[in-house]
Design an enzyme around this catalytic site. Structure first.
Site, short mmCIF file in Angstrom:
data_model
loop_
_atom_site.label_atom_id
_atom_site.label_comp_id
_atom_site.label_asym_id
_atom_site.label_seq_id
_atom_site.Cartn_x
_atom_site.Cartn_y
_atom_site.Cartn_z
N HIS A 53 86.45 6.17 -2.45
CA HIS A 53 85.62 5.09 -1.70
C HIS A 53 84.74 4.96 -4.10
O HIS A 53 84.93 5.52 -4.55
CB HIS A 53 84.80 5.20 -1.03
P1 TYD Z 1 82.51 10.97 2.29
O1 TYD Z 1 81.04 10.59 1.27
O2 TYD Z 1 82.91 10.21 2.51
O3 TYD Z 1 82.51 12.23 2.24
P2 TYD Z 1 83.76 12.27 0.51
O4 TYD Z 1 83.54 10.91 -0.11
O5 TYD Z 1 83.30 14.02 -0.40
O6 TYD Z 1 84.72 11.92 0.90
O7 TYD Z 1 81.78 11.38 3.79
C1 TYD Z 1 82.12 12.46 4.89
C2 TYD Z 1 81.70 12.11 5.85
O8 TYD Z 1 80.04 12.44 6.40
C3 TYD Z 1 81.22 10.72 6.35
O9 TYD Z 1 82.13 10.37 8.09
C4 TYD Z 1 79.80 10.26 5.90
C5 TYD Z 1 79.81 11.47 5.89
N1 TYD Z 1 78.03 11.80 5.50
C6 TYD Z 1 76.96 11.53 5.96
O10 TYD Z 1 76.46 11.37 6.84
N2 TYD Z 1 75.80 11.81 5.27
C7 TYD Z 1 76.32 12.04 3.83
O11 TYD Z 1 75.09 11.83 3.03
C8 TYD Z 1 77.32 12.08 3.51
C9 TYD Z 1 77.39 12.04 2.10
C10 TYD Z 1 77.55 11.61 4.08
#
Ligand code: TYD
Length: 139
Positions: A55
């Site tokens: 992303h």
């Molecule tokens: P995501 O940022 O997509 O993870 P990565 O980039 O590490 O693969 O986040 C995964 C899930 O966690 C998503 O449902 C959103 C949640 N999340 C939060 O609630 N708070 C946060 O600060 C972060 C980073 C993620």
């Protein structure tokens, strides 16, 4: 922040206070990183072969650190890509807004520590690569 490139991202050599009792690396918002730190999260227990990320963010600045173990971060501004293997606790990778990132090759026991400039906002994410290219004005 659609006009950023991977050249705006960089490895930051954080201070390492070496000590026979164990090393210490301090990070102060606005001093060691070019933003105020509003949020910290960490990623751990990543199963072998898994990947994360995939992303971009519209406004968020992040500093990503391999607090333990190692992993790879591939940055992509829609035109160019660059990969970093993070494996030292005293290096931080600064990721500016408008950069697609893929995280993989997590070692067992790896801990990814992220310092972020904003609170969590789902609306700040671009999770579709075509949408990202449109955001960058490439497609
Ligand atoms: P995501 O940022 O997509 O993870 P990565 O980039 O590490 O693969 O986040 C995964 C899930 O966690 C998503 O449902 C959103 C949640 N999340 C939060 O609630 N708070 C946060 O600060 C972060 C980073 C993620």
């Amino acid at each position: 922040m659609e006009h950023t490139t991977i050249k705006d991202c960089k490895l930051i050599d954080l201070r390492k206070i070496s000590d026979p009792r164990g090393n210490l690396t301090p990070i102060e918002g606005g001093k060691d990183v070019p933003f105020d730190i509003k949020r910290v999260y960490y990623l751990y227990d990543v199963p072998g072969g898994e990947s994360r990320g995939a992303h971009a963010h519209k406004q968020l600045y992040q500093l990503i650190i391999a607090a333990s173990g190692s992993f790879s971060v591939t940055l992509d501004d829609g035109m160019n890509k660059k990969s970093f293997n993070l494996n030292r606790s005293y290096y931080g990778l600064l990721i500016v807004p408008g950069i697609w990132r893929d995280l993989d090759d997590f070692s067992s026991g790896a801990v990814l520590l992220c310092l972020a400039s904003e609170h969590y906002e789902a609306e700040d994410y671009i999770r579709d690569y075509d949408e990202f290219l449109k955001y960058k004005g490439i497609k």
